[in-house]
Design a protein around this motif. Structure first.
Motif, PDB file in Angstrom:
ATOM      1  N   GLY A  43      -4.269  13.488   2.548  1.00 44.58           N
ATOM      2  CA  GLY A  43      -5.707  13.387   2.635  1.00 44.58           C
ATOM      3  C   GLY A  43      -6.379  12.518   1.588  1.00 44.58           C
ATOM      4  N   TRP A  44      -5.617  11.935   0.667  1.00 45.24           N
ATOM      5  CA  TRP A  44      -6.205  11.080  -0.364  1.00 45.24           C
ATOM      6  C   TRP A  44      -6.894   9.887   0.288  1.00 45.24           C
ATOM      7  N   GLU A  45      -8.012   9.455  -0.281  1.00 49.99           N
ATOM      8  CA  GLU A  45      -8.705   8.256   0.183  1.00 49.99           C
ATOM      9  C   GLU A  45      -9.429   7.617  -0.986  1.00 49.99           C
ATOM     10  N   GLU A  46      -9.667   6.322  -0.873  1.00 51.45           N
ATOM     11  CA  GLU A  46     -10.403   5.619  -1.917  1.00 51.45           C
ATOM     12  C   GLU A  46     -11.572   4.868  -1.289  1.00 51.45           C
ATOM     13  N   PRO A  47     -12.526   4.439  -2.104  1.00 50.31           N
ATOM     14  CA  PRO A  47     -13.662   3.703  -1.559  1.00 50.31           C
ATOM     15  C   PRO A  47     -13.217   2.372  -0.957  1.00 50.31           C
ATOM     16  N   ALA A  48     -14.050   1.835  -0.083  1.00 49.91           N
ATOM     17  CA  ALA A  48     -13.780   0.514   0.484  1.00 49.91           C
ATOM     18  C   ALA A  48     -13.773  -0.520  -0.640  1.00 49.91           C
ATOM     19  N   GLN A  49     -13.013  -1.580  -0.424  1.00 51.66           N
ATOM     20  CA  GLN A  49     -12.929  -2.655  -1.407  1.00 51.66           C
ATOM     21  C   GLN A  49     -12.762  -3.995  -0.694  1.00 51.66           C
ATOM     22  N   THR A  50     -13.131  -5.047  -1.373  1.00 54.55           N
ATOM     23  CA  THR A  50     -12.912  -6.409  -0.883  1.00 54.55           C
ATOM     24  C   THR A  50     -12.187  -7.147  -2.002  1.00 54.55           C
ATOM     25  N   PRO A  51     -10.856  -7.014  -2.068  1.00 54.67           N
ATOM     26  CA  PRO A  51     -10.107  -7.574  -3.195  1.00 54.67           C
ATOM     27  C   PRO A  51     -10.040  -9.100  -3.159  1.00 54.67           C
ATOM     28  N   SER A  52      -9.850  -9.672  -4.341  1.00 54.21           N
ATOM     29  CA  SER A  52      -9.667 -11.120  -4.452  1.00 54.21           C
ATOM     30  C   SER A  52      -8.195 -11.461  -4.663  1.00 54.21           C
ATOM     31  N   PHE A  53      -7.303 -10.534  -4.309  1.00 56.35           N
ATOM     32  CA  PHE A  53      -5.862 -10.754  -4.402  1.00 56.35           C
ATOM     33  C   PHE A  53      -5.206 -10.386  -3.076  1.00 56.35           C
ATOM     34  N   THR A  54      -4.008 -10.924  -2.853  1.00 63.71           N
ATOM     35  CA  THR A  54      -3.191 -10.510  -1.719  1.00 63.71           C
ATOM     36  C   THR A  54      -2.409  -9.280  -2.151  1.00 63.71           C
ATOM     37  N   GLU A  55      -2.349  -8.265  -1.277  1.00 60.80           N
ATOM     38  CA  GLU A  55      -1.579  -7.062  -1.594  1.00 60.80           C
ATOM     39  C   GLU A  55      -0.486  -6.864  -0.550  1.00 60.80           C
ATOM     40  N   TYR A  56       0.742  -6.728  -1.033  1.00 55.58           N
ATOM     41  CA  TYR A  56       1.913  -6.466  -0.203  1.00 55.58           C
ATOM     42  C   TYR A  56       2.311  -5.018  -0.456  1.00 55.58           C
ATOM     43  N   THR A  57       2.382  -4.222   0.599  1.00 52.57           N
ATOM     44  CA  THR A  57       2.663  -2.798   0.454  1.00 52.57           C
ATOM     45  C   THR A  57       3.894  -2.423   1.264  1.00 52.57           C
ATOM     46  N   VAL A  58       4.841  -1.751   0.620  1.00 53.96           N
ATOM     47  CA  VAL A  58       6.052  -1.241   1.267  1.00 53.96           C
ATOM     48  C   VAL A  58       5.983   0.278   1.204  1.00 53.96           C
ATOM     49  N   VAL A  59       5.927   0.917   2.370  1.00 54.49           N
ATOM     50  CA  VAL A  59       5.802   2.373   2.420  1.00 54.49           C
ATOM     51  C   VAL A  59       7.205   3.000   2.383  1.00 54.49           C
ATOM     52  N   LEU A  60       7.404   3.886   1.417  1.00 52.68           N
ATOM     53  CA  LEU A  60       8.699   4.546   1.227  1.00 52.68           C
ATOM     54  C   LEU A  60       8.759   5.908   1.916  1.00 52.68           C
ATOM     55  N   ARG A  61       7.608   6.614   1.929  1.00 52.72           N
ATOM     56  CA  ARG A  61       7.544   7.956   2.510  1.00 52.72           C
ATOM     57  C   ARG A  61       6.117   8.201   2.982  1.00 52.72           C
ATOM     58  N   GLY A  62       5.977   8.917   4.077  1.00 54.76           N
ATOM     59  CA  GLY A  62       4.654   9.253   4.580  1.00 54.76           C
ATOM     60  C   GLY A  62       3.985   8.089   5.292  1.00 54.76           C
ATOM     61  N   THR A  63       2.636   8.082   5.238  1.00 54.81           N
ATOM     62  CA  THR A  63       1.861   7.071   5.946  1.00 54.81           C
ATOM     63  C   THR A  63       0.688   6.596   5.100  1.00 54.81           C
ATOM     64  N   VAL A  64       0.518   5.285   5.032  1.00 56.89           N
ATOM     65  CA  VAL A  64      -0.663   4.673   4.435  1.00 56.89           C
ATOM     66  C   VAL A  64      -1.552   4.229   5.589  1.00 56.89           C
ATOM     67  N   VAL A  65      -2.830   4.582   5.527  1.00 59.39           N
ATOM     68  CA  VAL A  65      -3.786   4.228   6.572  1.00 59.39           C
ATOM     69  C   VAL A  65      -4.758   3.205   5.986  1.00 59.39           C
ATOM     70  N   ILE A  66      -4.941   2.086   6.702  1.00 58.89           N
ATOM     71  CA  ILE A  66      -5.826   1.027   6.227  1.00 58.89           C
ATOM     72  C   ILE A  66      -6.917   0.782   7.259  1.00 58.89           C
ATOM     73  N   GLU A  67      -8.161   1.009   6.852  1.00 58.53           N
ATOM     74  CA  GLU A  67      -9.311   0.672   7.694  1.00 58.53           C
ATOM     75  C   GLU A  67      -9.718  -0.755   7.349  1.00 58.53           C
ATOM     76  N   HIS A  68      -9.961  -1.580   8.372  1.00 57.53           N
ATOM     77  CA  HIS A  68     -10.321  -2.980   8.167  1.00 57.53           C
ATOM     78  C   HIS A  68     -11.179  -3.445   9.338  1.00 57.53           C
ATOM     79  N   ALA A  69     -11.650  -4.675   9.280  1.00 59.47           N
ATOM     80  CA  ALA A  69     -12.560  -5.193  10.306  1.00 59.47           C
ATOM     81  C   ALA A  69     -11.956  -5.123  11.705  1.00 59.47           C
ATOM     82  N   GLY A  70     -10.634  -5.237  11.815  1.00 58.92           N
ATOM     83  CA  GLY A  70      -9.970  -5.210  13.109  1.00 58.92           C
ATOM     84  C   GLY A  70      -9.651  -3.822  13.624  1.00 58.92           C
TER      85      GLY A  70
END
Length: 116
Positions: A43-70
């Motif tokens: 249930g963890w969540e963080e505020p929306a952000q518009t980063p100025s970097f590229t982020e590469y994420t590798v999920v090891l366990r569980g699920t990461v949920v990403i809300e975006h324009a699409g």
């Protein structure tokens, strides 16, 4: 030159998420890249952000949920996702939480995250 890094620095954040930065501005002084191991509770969540970097994420366990324009993208264990700079995104963890590795180019900084 080879630089051995003895271990990560734990970066405190609200909401129960653990961030252990191995390489980056805080732990190793690197500004070109950051590599961090993250553990987010269910249930963890963080505020929306518009980063100025590229982020590469590798999920090891569980699920990461990403809300975006699409829409919403769920990334499960064994999968990866790339978020581009300038795109408004919001990360959260699925019902079982998430463990993942995040790589940011250039290195993560609170200012570069562009959090709301």
């Amino acid at each position: 030159m080879v630089r051995r890094i003895e271990g990560p620095t734990r970066i405190p954040v609200p909401g129960g998420k653990l961030i252990d930065e191995h390489i980056g501005r805080v732990n190793s002084g690197d500004e070109a890249i950051s590599i961090a191991h993250m553990v987010a509770p269910p249930g963890w969540e963080e505020p929306a952000q518009t980063p100025s970097f590229t982020e590469y994420t590798v999920v090891l366990r569980g699920t990461v949920v990403i809300e975006h324009a699409g829409g919403v993208t769920e990334v499960s264990a064994g999968q990866s996702v790339v978020s581009e700079p300038g795109e408004k995104i919001r990360y959260s963890a699925g019902p079982e939480g998430a463990e993942y590795v995040a790589v940011c180019l250039p290195a993560f900084s609170p200012e570069a995250a562009g959090r709301e």
